[in-house]
Motif scaffolding. Sequence first.
Motif, PDB file in Angstrom:
ATOM      1  N   CYS A 176      -9.995   1.710   0.743  1.00  0.00           N
ATOM      2  CA  CYS A 176      -8.653   1.388   0.247  1.00  0.00           C
ATOM      3  C   CYS A 176      -7.937   0.431   1.189  1.00  0.00           C
ATOM      4  CB  CYS A 176      -7.849   2.662   0.063  1.00  0.00           C
ATOM      5  SG  CYS A 176      -8.424   3.701  -1.296  1.00  0.00           S
ATOM      6  N   ASN A 219      -6.794  -3.414   0.161  1.00  0.00           N
ATOM      7  CA  ASN A 219      -5.431  -3.897   0.367  1.00  0.00           C
ATOM      8  C   ASN A 219      -5.428  -5.174   1.204  1.00  0.00           C
ATOM      9  OD1 ASN A 219      -2.622  -3.185   2.305  1.00  0.00           O
ATOM     10  ND2 ASN A 219      -2.473  -3.512   0.110  1.00  0.00           N
ATOM     11  N   ILE A 221      -2.072  -1.417  -3.628  1.00  0.00           N
ATOM     12  CA  ILE A 221      -2.594  -0.069  -3.789  1.00  0.00           C
ATOM     13  C   ILE A 221      -1.440   0.902  -3.991  1.00  0.00           C
ATOM     14  CG2 ILE A 221      -3.895   1.816  -2.693  1.00  0.00           C
ATOM     15  CD1 ILE A 221      -5.698  -0.547  -3.203  1.00  0.00           C
ATOM     16  N   SER A 248     -10.881   6.118   2.408  1.00  0.00           N
ATOM     17  CA  SER A 248      -9.684   5.597   3.074  1.00  0.00           C
ATOM     18  C   SER A 248      -9.930   4.197   3.612  1.00  0.00           C
ATOM     19  CB  SER A 248      -9.270   6.523   4.218  1.00  0.00           C
ATOM     20  OG  SER A 248      -8.984   7.816   3.760  1.00  0.00           O
ATOM     21  N   PHE A 254       0.895  -1.158   0.000  1.00  0.00           N
ATOM     22  CA  PHE A 254       0.000   0.000   0.000  1.00  0.00           C
ATOM     23  C   PHE A 254       0.931   1.204   0.000  1.00  0.00           C
ATOM     24  CE2 PHE A 254      -4.273   1.705   1.660  1.00  0.00           C
ATOM     25  CZ  PHE A 254      -4.015   2.987   1.200  1.00  0.00           C
ATOM     26  N   MET A 262      -1.285   5.090  -4.299  1.00  0.00           N
ATOM     27  CA  MET A 262      -2.101   6.286  -4.191  1.00  0.00           C
ATOM     28  C   MET A 262      -1.221   7.511  -4.392  1.00  0.00           C
ATOM     29  SD  MET A 262      -4.604   7.406  -1.075  1.00  0.00           S
ATOM     30  CE  MET A 262      -5.691   6.013  -1.359  1.00  0.00           C
ATOM     31  N   PHE A 318      -4.631   5.038  -7.651  1.00  0.00           N
ATOM     32  CA  PHE A 318      -5.485   6.200  -7.441  1.00  0.00           C
ATOM     33  C   PHE A 318      -4.690   7.472  -7.693  1.00  0.00           C
ATOM     34  CE2 PHE A 318      -7.205   2.826  -4.860  1.00  0.00           C
ATOM     35  CZ  PHE A 318      -8.584   2.984  -4.916  1.00  0.00           C
TER      36      PHE A 318
END
Length: 246
Positions: free
Chosen positions: A180, A184, A190, A177, A33, A192, A161
């Motif tokens: 996401c 994950n 992920i 949030s 992430f 971002m 993202f």
Amino acid sequence: MPHPLLHIENLTRAFDRGSGIFNVSLDIFANDFIILAGRNGSGKTTLIRHFNGLLKADTGQVRLNGQDIFDDLIKARKKIGMVFQDPDTQIIGDTVFDETAFGLENLKTAPDRIQAKVTQALDRLGLLDLKDRNPSTLSGGEKRRLAIAGILVMEPDLIVFDEPFANLDYPATLALSRLCRDLNRAGHAIVMATHDVDPVMAMATRTVIMEKGRIVADGLTGSLVGQLETWGIKNPFNPMALECRP
């Protein structure tokens, strides 16, 4: 050491007036992430648009599970989903259901399979009751969730993202949030790209910082918190307090 899901090697893409990205290398792993941070114009959006071939570098290579993405762009775009800063730019369906089904229909997926997968995705994202609504009538947060639904039905390995919190109010930001985080935990990597690190600082595994088209830092998120302002990124007031709990 596991093999990276996505391997970016020495990417350079130069634009007029000296902008672009330069000699960028990055490995993204299946459980990552990643916050990709940097001031406006640092190259974040340019970089992520190379992940699934929306842009092609002047030099360098992007490999998905060891394969050059341009060897099979359809596969790359199925496995690497992109949620743009303005979801209106990627929403074209007449209804929420049709929009979510669009990618599957292009792949000639069987109608019963489309029905099942779209229903599951919309239910997961809290949009099932809106399946017959025109997407233009949705709120900003609902449009972002719709964009994600259209990606989830493709069973992606990585969801990217671009400035996902732009124009969202505080409740919608927290809801995104949490989503996401849950994606994950469910097995999706992920990335971002954002200058607003507050909502996800506590849940990100890594932070990568860009400046003038280059990666200038890459490390565990906690280890970089005190250095963010060096690169024009506002330090979170209290990152651990923003962790989204079940």
